[in-house]
Design a protein around this motif. Sequence first.
Motif, PDB file in Angstrom:
ATOM      1  N   ARG A 129       9.808  25.409 -22.765  1.00 43.46           N
ATOM      2  CA  ARG A 129      10.480  24.293 -22.894  1.00 43.46           C
ATOM      3  C   ARG A 129       9.830  23.842 -20.942  1.00 43.46           C
ATOM      4  O   ARG A 129       9.082  24.384 -20.197  1.00 43.46           O
ATOM      5  CB  ARG A 129      11.583  24.771 -22.066  1.00 43.46           C
ATOM      6  CG  ARG A 129      12.771  25.988 -22.730  1.00 43.46           C
ATOM      7  CD  ARG A 129      13.818  26.099 -23.077  1.00 43.46           C
ATOM      8  NE  ARG A 129      14.262  25.877 -21.370  1.00 43.46           N
ATOM      9  CZ  ARG A 129      15.326  25.530 -20.987  1.00 43.46           C
ATOM     10  NH1 ARG A 129      16.064  24.775 -21.819  1.00 43.46           N
ATOM     11  NH2 ARG A 129      15.555  25.385 -19.405  1.00 43.46           N
ATOM     12  N   ILE A 130       9.621  22.307 -21.578  1.00 42.48           N
ATOM     13  CA  ILE A 130       9.113  21.567 -20.496  1.00 42.48           C
ATOM     14  C   ILE A 130       9.341  21.629 -19.523  1.00 42.48           C
ATOM     15  O   ILE A 130       9.069  21.945 -18.142  1.00 42.48           O
ATOM     16  CB  ILE A 130       8.727  19.975 -20.965  1.00 42.48           C
ATOM     17  CG1 ILE A 130       8.015  20.308 -22.193  1.00 42.48           C
ATOM     18  CG2 ILE A 130       8.681  19.322 -19.747  1.00 42.48           C
ATOM     19  CD1 ILE A 130       7.619  18.921 -22.078  1.00 42.48           C
ATOM     20  N   CYS A 131      11.092  22.118 -19.584  1.00 44.43           N
ATOM     21  CA  CYS A 131      11.642  21.510 -17.975  1.00 44.43           C
ATOM     22  C   CYS A 131      11.750  22.965 -17.022  1.00 44.43           C
ATOM     23  O   CYS A 131      11.987  23.115 -16.182  1.00 44.43           O
ATOM     24  CB  CYS A 131      12.767  21.702 -17.877  1.00 44.43           C
ATOM     25  SG  CYS A 131      13.780  22.780 -19.310  1.00 44.43           S
ATOM     26  N   ALA A 191       8.532  22.317 -14.449  1.00 39.92           N
ATOM     27  CA  ALA A 191       9.405  20.816 -14.530  1.00 39.92           C
ATOM     28  C   ALA A 191       7.538  20.639 -13.099  1.00 39.92           C
ATOM     29  O   ALA A 191       7.438  19.362 -12.854  1.00 39.92           O
ATOM     30  CB  ALA A 191      10.290  20.737 -13.700  1.00 39.92           C
ATOM     31  N   HIS A 222       4.875  19.427 -14.269  1.00 41.88           N
ATOM     32  CA  HIS A 222       5.088  18.858 -15.899  1.00 41.88           C
ATOM     33  C   HIS A 222       5.878  17.128 -15.245  1.00 41.88           C
ATOM     34  O   HIS A 222       6.337  16.501 -16.000  1.00 41.88           O
ATOM     35  CB  HIS A 222       5.509  19.015 -17.363  1.00 41.88           C
ATOM     36  CG  HIS A 222       5.000  20.533 -17.903  1.00 41.88           C
ATOM     37  ND1 HIS A 222       3.508  20.192 -18.292  1.00 41.88           N
ATOM     38  CD2 HIS A 222       5.453  21.505 -18.742  1.00 41.88           C
ATOM     39  CE1 HIS A 222       2.712  21.122 -19.027  1.00 41.88           C
ATOM     40  NE2 HIS A 222       4.123  22.092 -19.021  1.00 41.88           N
ATOM     41  N   ILE A 223       5.541  17.391 -14.219  1.00 39.99           N
ATOM     42  CA  ILE A 223       6.071  16.129 -13.405  1.00 39.99           C
ATOM     43  C   ILE A 223       5.343  14.981 -14.054  1.00 39.99           C
ATOM     44  O   ILE A 223       6.458  13.550 -14.576  1.00 39.99           O
ATOM     45  CB  ILE A 223       6.332  16.078 -12.009  1.00 39.99           C
ATOM     46  CG1 ILE A 223       7.192  14.967 -11.516  1.00 39.99           C
ATOM     47  CG2 ILE A 223       4.969  15.901 -11.397  1.00 39.99           C
ATOM     48  CD1 ILE A 223       8.567  15.585 -11.640  1.00 39.99           C
ATOM     49  N   ILE A 232       6.483  14.008 -18.344  1.00 34.39           N
ATOM     50  CA  ILE A 232       7.961  13.949 -17.714  1.00 34.39           C
ATOM     51  C   ILE A 232       8.439  12.612 -18.042  1.00 34.39           C
ATOM     52  O   ILE A 232       8.830  12.200 -18.769  1.00 34.39           O
ATOM     53  CB  ILE A 232       8.899  15.027 -17.026  1.00 34.39           C
ATOM     54  CG1 ILE A 232       8.576  16.583 -17.736  1.00 34.39           C
ATOM     55  CG2 ILE A 232      10.266  14.623 -17.147  1.00 34.39           C
ATOM     56  CD1 ILE A 232       9.277  17.542 -16.531  1.00 34.39           C
ATOM     57  N   ASP A 262       9.102  10.152 -21.069  1.00 40.86           N
ATOM     58  CA  ASP A 262      10.544  10.947 -21.339  1.00 40.86           C
ATOM     59  C   ASP A 262      10.771  11.571 -22.107  1.00 40.86           C
ATOM     60  O   ASP A 262      11.740  11.658 -22.321  1.00 40.86           O
ATOM     61  CB  ASP A 262      11.206   8.845 -21.608  1.00 40.86           C
ATOM     62  CG  ASP A 262      12.364   9.268 -21.222  1.00 40.86           C
ATOM     63  OD1 ASP A 262      13.056   9.459 -20.065  1.00 40.86           O
ATOM     64  OD2 ASP A 262      13.299   8.174 -21.914  1.00 40.86           O
ATOM     65  N   ALA A 263      10.723  12.767 -21.193  1.00 41.87           N
ATOM     66  CA  ALA A 263      10.391  14.054 -21.861  1.00 41.87           C
ATOM     67  C   ALA A 263      12.254  14.483 -21.794  1.00 41.87           C
ATOM     68  O   ALA A 263      13.080  14.948 -20.390  1.00 41.87           O
ATOM     69  CB  ALA A 263      10.408  15.002 -21.458  1.00 41.87           C
ATOM     70  N   GLN A 309      15.817  16.601 -21.325  1.00 41.87           N
ATOM     71  CA  GLN A 309      15.626  18.432 -21.258  1.00 41.87           C
ATOM     72  C   GLN A 309      15.282  19.754 -21.932  1.00 41.87           C
ATOM     73  O   GLN A 309      14.942  20.485 -20.881  1.00 41.87           O
ATOM     74  CB  GLN A 309      16.615  18.770 -19.943  1.00 41.87           C
ATOM     75  CG  GLN A 309      17.146  18.252 -19.020  1.00 41.87           C
ATOM     76  CD  GLN A 309      16.862  19.184 -17.718  1.00 41.87           C
ATOM     77  OE1 GLN A 309      15.394  18.136 -17.432  1.00 41.87           O
ATOM     78  NE2 GLN A 309      16.901  20.051 -17.242  1.00 41.87           N
ATOM     79  N   THR A 358       6.840  22.395 -25.188  1.00 39.87           N
ATOM     80  CA  THR A 358       5.734  21.837 -25.460  1.00 39.87           C
ATOM     81  C   THR A 358       4.638  22.878 -25.943  1.00 39.87           C
ATOM     82  O   THR A 358       5.482  24.221 -25.499  1.00 39.87           O
ATOM     83  CB  THR A 358       4.900  21.406 -23.838  1.00 39.87           C
ATOM     84  OG1 THR A 358       3.938  20.865 -23.736  1.00 39.87           O
ATOM     85  CG2 THR A 358       4.909  22.426 -23.236  1.00 39.87           C
ATOM     86  N   ARG A 362       4.167  13.702 -29.748  1.00 40.32           N
ATOM     87  CA  ARG A 362       5.830  13.981 -29.715  1.00 40.32           C
ATOM     88  C   ARG A 362       6.599  14.720 -31.882  1.00 40.32           C
ATOM     89  O   ARG A 362       5.706  13.504 -32.456  1.00 40.32           O
ATOM     90  CB  ARG A 362       6.546  13.446 -29.219  1.00 40.32           C
ATOM     91  CG  ARG A 362       8.445  13.821 -29.484  1.00 40.32           C
ATOM     92  CD  ARG A 362       8.510  12.293 -28.251  1.00 40.32           C
ATOM     93  NE  ARG A 362      10.880  12.832 -28.909  1.00 40.32           N
ATOM     94  CZ  ARG A 362      11.254  12.291 -28.207  1.00 40.32           C
ATOM     95  NH1 ARG A 362      10.850  12.064 -26.898  1.00 40.32           N
ATOM     96  NH2 ARG A 362      12.822  13.165 -27.806  1.00 40.32           N
TER      97      ARG A 362
END
Length: 176
Positions: free
Chosen positions: A69-71, A74, A77-78, A81, A85-86, A88, A92, A172
């Motif tokens: 999970r990207i979050c 975080a 991956h800032i 994100i 505009d990923a 929550q 990935t 995406r």
Amino acid sequence: MEFRRTTRADFPLFARWLGTPHVARFWNHETTPDAIERDFGGSVDGTEPSDDFIVEDAGVPVGFIQRSRICDYADEHIELIALADAPQDALTIDYFIGEGAATGRGVGTRMIREFTDLCFADCPSASAIIVPVIAGNPASWKALAAAGYERIAEGHIPPDNPIDDGWHVVYRRDRS
């Protein structure tokens, strides 16, 4: 294709694959046993929030793929994100074909397409999978496009390999 969770028994294979020129160019990893343990042991132990898999084609290991999970990452991956505009709940993936003989034959596209289906089946709350790819790796981003991903952004994200300029294309795929 089959996707089986990695084990420590796979680490020598990782080291070999990560040391091949076509993988090393974009993954830029150390291949010592300690480095492989450091970078992949947490997934094997369940102490890292990523899931790592060996990809087998007709029973033969051909590559590696991972999801997270990207979050969960975080801080790392800032930039992604912000650029993409990923949401929550977005995942990935990252991947490579380890066996040189399997490159250029559609294996990457199949691997991404089938793993995407697996991700959405295993992670029912994920609404999308977002993948940044260094712009200088057209084979990777073409495989994403062929697997049904849409190019949604491009911009600077700090590169994994310092020889790259950081310019990435971002793809995406939304859950159907």
